[in-house]
Design a protein around this motif. Structure first.
Motif, PDB file in Angstrom:
ATOM      1  N   ALA A   1      31.693  -6.871   9.568  1.00  0.00           N
ATOM      2  CA  ALA A   1      30.495  -6.280   8.974  1.00  0.00           C
ATOM      3  C   ALA A   1      29.352  -6.129   9.976  1.00  0.00           C
ATOM      4  CB  ALA A   1      30.038  -7.091   7.771  1.00  0.00           C
ATOM      5  N   PRO A   2      29.089  -7.120  10.828  1.00  0.00           N
ATOM      6  CA  PRO A   2      27.994  -6.938  11.791  1.00  0.00           C
ATOM      7  C   PRO A   2      28.233  -5.735  12.716  1.00  0.00           C
ATOM      8  CG  PRO A   2      28.608  -9.246  11.698  1.00  0.00           C
ATOM      9  CD  PRO A   2      29.625  -8.480  10.888  1.00  0.00           C
ATOM     10  N   GLY A   3      29.477  -5.519  13.099  1.00  0.00           N
ATOM     11  CA  GLY A   3      29.795  -4.381  13.952  1.00  0.00           C
ATOM     12  C   GLY A   3      29.549  -3.057  13.250  1.00  0.00           C
ATOM     13  N   GLU A   4      29.852  -3.020  11.960  1.00  0.00           N
ATOM     14  CA  GLU A   4      29.619  -1.792  11.189  1.00  0.00           C
ATOM     15  C   GLU A   4      28.127  -1.504  11.064  1.00  0.00           C
ATOM     16  OE1 GLU A   4      31.750  -1.520   7.472  1.00  0.00           O
ATOM     17  OE2 GLU A   4      33.458  -2.571   8.351  1.00  0.00           O
ATOM     18  N   PHE A   5      27.325  -2.557  10.830  1.00  0.00           N
ATOM     19  CA  PHE A   5      25.875  -2.376  10.743  1.00  0.00           C
ATOM     20  C   PHE A   5      25.325  -1.854  12.068  1.00  0.00           C
ATOM     21  CE2 PHE A   5      26.005  -5.825   7.382  1.00  0.00           C
ATOM     22  CZ  PHE A   5      25.780  -4.956   6.335  1.00  0.00           C
ATOM     23  N   ALA A   6      25.784  -2.442  13.161  1.00  0.00           N
ATOM     24  CA  ALA A   6      25.310  -2.018  14.480  1.00  0.00           C
ATOM     25  C   ALA A   6      25.700  -0.572  14.748  1.00  0.00           C
ATOM     26  CB  ALA A   6      25.880  -2.937  15.563  1.00  0.00           C
ATOM     27  N   LEU A   7      26.920  -0.203  14.402  1.00  0.00           N
ATOM     28  CA  LEU A   7      27.378   1.165  14.632  1.00  0.00           C
ATOM     29  C   LEU A   7      26.558   2.167  13.819  1.00  0.00           C
ATOM     30  CD1 LEU A   7      29.436   2.791  16.196  1.00  0.00           C
ATOM     31  CD2 LEU A   7      31.012   2.536  14.283  1.00  0.00           C
ATOM     32  N   LYS A   8      26.229   1.793  12.581  1.00  0.00           N
ATOM     33  CA  LYS A   8      25.389   2.679  11.758  1.00  0.00           C
ATOM     34  C   LYS A   8      24.007   2.847  12.387  1.00  0.00           C
ATOM     35  CE  LYS A   8      27.568   1.870   7.288  1.00  0.00           C
ATOM     36  NZ  LYS A   8      27.447   1.252   5.966  1.00  0.00           N
ATOM     37  N   ASP A   9      23.450   1.736  12.883  1.00  0.00           N
ATOM     38  CA  ASP A   9      22.135   1.804  13.530  1.00  0.00           C
ATOM     39  C   ASP A   9      22.192   2.657  14.798  1.00  0.00           C
ATOM     40  OD1 ASP A   9      21.027   0.253  11.573  1.00  0.00           O
ATOM     41  OD2 ASP A   9      20.927  -1.590  12.761  1.00  0.00           O
ATOM     42  N   ILE A  10      23.253   2.528  15.563  1.00  0.00           N
ATOM     43  CA  ILE A  10      23.398   3.325  16.786  1.00  0.00           C
ATOM     44  C   ILE A  10      23.465   4.809  16.444  1.00  0.00           C
ATOM     45  CG2 ILE A  10      24.977   3.866  18.699  1.00  0.00           C
ATOM     46  CD1 ILE A  10      25.685   0.824  18.702  1.00  0.00           C
ATOM     47  N   ASN A  11      24.280   5.127  15.447  1.00  0.00           N
ATOM     48  CA  ASN A  11      24.406   6.542  15.051  1.00  0.00           C
ATOM     49  C   ASN A  11      23.083   7.098  14.533  1.00  0.00           C
ATOM     50  OD1 ASN A  11      27.092   6.917  15.790  1.00  0.00           O
ATOM     51  ND2 ASN A  11      27.841   6.065  13.864  1.00  0.00           N
TER      52      ASN A  11
ATOM     53  N   LYS B   1      17.503   5.407  27.718  1.00  0.00           N
ATOM     54  CA  LYS B   1      16.306   4.565  27.673  1.00  0.00           C
ATOM     55  C   LYS B   1      15.736   4.506  26.254  1.00  0.00           C
ATOM     56  CE  LYS B   1      11.901   3.824  29.896  1.00  0.00           C
ATOM     57  NZ  LYS B   1      10.818   4.373  30.656  1.00  0.00           N
ATOM     58  N   ILE B   2      15.691   5.636  25.564  1.00  0.00           N
ATOM     59  CA  ILE B   2      15.193   5.672  24.181  1.00  0.00           C
ATOM     60  C   ILE B   2      16.096   4.821  23.290  1.00  0.00           C
ATOM     61  CG2 ILE B   2      14.855   7.162  22.161  1.00  0.00           C
ATOM     62  CD1 ILE B   2      14.040   9.402  24.156  1.00  0.00           C
ATOM     63  N   LEU B   3      17.403   4.993  23.450  1.00  0.00           N
ATOM     64  CA  LEU B   3      18.355   4.216  22.639  1.00  0.00           C
ATOM     65  C   LEU B   3      18.224   2.725  22.924  1.00  0.00           C
ATOM     66  CD1 LEU B   3      21.501   6.509  22.846  1.00  0.00           C
ATOM     67  CD2 LEU B   3      20.023   6.152  20.860  1.00  0.00           C
ATOM     68  N   LYS B   4      18.041   2.390  24.169  1.00  0.00           N
ATOM     69  CA  LYS B   4      17.884   0.980  24.543  1.00  0.00           C
ATOM     70  C   LYS B   4      16.650   0.378  23.889  1.00  0.00           C
ATOM     71  CE  LYS B   4      17.419  -1.972  28.594  1.00  0.00           C
ATOM     72  NZ  LYS B   4      17.269  -1.997  30.046  1.00  0.00           N
ATOM     73  N   ASP B   5      15.555   1.119  23.890  1.00  0.00           N
ATOM     74  CA  ASP B   5      14.328   0.632  23.257  1.00  0.00           C
ATOM     75  C   ASP B   5      14.490   0.522  21.733  1.00  0.00           C
ATOM     76  OD1 ASP B   5      13.054   0.452  25.691  1.00  0.00           O
ATOM     77  OD2 ASP B   5      12.016   2.388  25.488  1.00  0.00           O
ATOM     78  N   ASP B   6      15.122   1.515  21.128  1.00  0.00           N
ATOM     79  CA  ASP B   6      15.297   1.519  19.673  1.00  0.00           C
ATOM     80  C   ASP B   6      16.266   0.441  19.202  1.00  0.00           C
ATOM     81  OD1 ASP B   6      13.540   3.620  19.504  1.00  0.00           O
ATOM     82  OD2 ASP B   6      15.058   5.148  19.127  1.00  0.00           O
ATOM     83  N   LEU B   7      17.198   0.071  20.050  1.00  0.00           N
ATOM     84  CA  LEU B   7      18.240  -0.889  19.653  1.00  0.00           C
ATOM     85  C   LEU B   7      18.056  -2.247  20.306  1.00  0.00           C
ATOM     86  CD1 LEU B   7      21.218   1.606  19.920  1.00  0.00           C
ATOM     87  CD2 LEU B   7      20.192   0.740  17.807  1.00  0.00           C
ATOM     88  N   LYS B   8      16.826  -2.585  20.706  1.00  0.00           N
ATOM     89  CA  LYS B   8      16.597  -3.845  21.403  1.00  0.00           C
ATOM     90  C   LYS B   8      16.884  -5.074  20.532  1.00  0.00           C
ATOM     91  CE  LYS B   8      11.677  -3.403  20.744  1.00  0.00           C
ATOM     92  NZ  LYS B   8      10.509  -2.893  21.427  1.00  0.00           N
ATOM     93  N   VAL B   9      16.962  -4.899  19.210  1.00  0.00           N
ATOM     94  CA  VAL B   9      17.308  -6.046  18.345  1.00  0.00           C
ATOM     95  C   VAL B   9      18.744  -6.514  18.601  1.00  0.00           C
ATOM     96  CG1 VAL B   9      15.688  -5.484  16.510  1.00  0.00           C
ATOM     97  CG2 VAL B   9      17.995  -4.543  16.440  1.00  0.00           C
ATOM     98  N   TYR B  10      19.572  -5.667  19.182  1.00  0.00           N
ATOM     99  CA  TYR B  10      20.961  -6.026  19.469  1.00  0.00           C
ATOM    100  C   TYR B  10      21.148  -6.547  20.902  1.00  0.00           C
ATOM    101  CZ  TYR B  10      22.077  -3.670  15.137  1.00  0.00           C
ATOM    102  OH  TYR B  10      22.135  -3.304  13.828  1.00  0.00           O
ATOM    103  N   LYS B  11      20.064  -6.650  21.635  1.00  0.00           N
ATOM    104  CA  LYS B  11      20.164  -7.098  23.016  1.00  0.00           C
ATOM    105  C   LYS B  11      20.636  -8.540  23.057  1.00  0.00           C
ATOM    106  CE  LYS B  11      17.607  -7.755  27.234  1.00  0.00           C
ATOM    107  NZ  LYS B  11      16.323  -7.955  27.847  1.00  0.00           N
ATOM    108  N   LEU B  12      21.642  -8.793  23.917  1.00  0.00           N
ATOM    109  CA  LEU B  12      22.133 -10.148  24.111  1.00  0.00           C
ATOM    110  C   LEU B  12      21.395 -10.764  25.298  1.00  0.00           C
ATOM    111  CD1 LEU B  12      25.947  -9.457  23.800  1.00  0.00           C
ATOM    112  CD2 LEU B  12      24.428 -10.401  22.074  1.00  0.00           C
ATOM    113  N   ASP B  13      20.921 -11.969  25.118  1.00  0.00           N
ATOM    114  CA  ASP B  13      20.196 -12.637  26.219  1.00  0.00           C
ATOM    115  C   ASP B  13      21.160 -13.263  27.172  1.00  0.00           C
ATOM    116  OD1 ASP B  13      17.627 -11.932  25.405  1.00  0.00           O
ATOM    117  OD2 ASP B  13      17.607 -13.550  23.927  1.00  0.00           O
TER     118      ASP B  13
END
Length: 169
Positions: A101-111, A157-169
């Protein structure tokens, strides 16, 4: 070499074997046991030793092989093999099943983020994502290659900024 000569020579070389046994086992008692096993094996197999060859090297080889055999035996004893037919895990808290499920949520957000990109950036980015080369994209869109590279860079760069909640530290 007579048994008495072999025993005397074996006793002389056994003193130099102890440091090697300590390096292998990292324990004094285990080193003494290994040394004793080595001397016993050498004495019982003295008929296999060829006169004129290096007795010290032969003893070191016996010790190393004895250590390896003992180590493998210890590992086999510590390995548990379940031969029962039931495959139930009892008290297996370290096993987990992910449902994706987490992967599906992330994929939807990416799209969603890709869909929000301006066409100027989205089209070259998606072509690149699908495997097109920069040169092919430039020729297909009738743009200079530098422009294509720049637009793909900006899209990333835009995608990286928009998806920063998925950034792994």
């Amino acid at each position: 070499m007579t048994t008495l000569e072999f025993s005397y020579t074996l006793n002389q070389h056994s003193k130099s074997l102890k440091p090697f046994a300590l390096r292998l086992t990292k324990d004094l008692d285990e080193a003494n046991d290994l040394l004793q096993d080595t001397v016993l094996k050498a004495f019982t197999n003295r008929d296999k030793f060829s006169d004129g060859t290096n007795l010290k090297a032969w003893l070191y080889t016996i010790m190393k092989n004895t250590f390896i055999t003992n180590y493998q035996r210890m590992v086999r004893r510590a390995t548990f093999v379940d031969t029962t037919d039931n495959l139930h895990y009892i008290n297996s808290g370290d096993t987990a099943v992910e449902n994706g499920a987490p992967g599906e949520f992330a994929l939807k957000d990416i799209n969603k983020c890709i869909d929000r990109l301006d066409d100027v950036y989205q089209v070259p980015f998606m072509m690149y994502f699908k495997g097109w080369k920069y040169q092919e994209i430039a020729e297909n869109l009738d743009l200079p290659i530098g422009t294509v590279k720049n637009r793909i860079h900006i899209a990333r760069k835009i995608l990286k900024d928009d998806l920063k909640v998925y950034k792994l530290d």
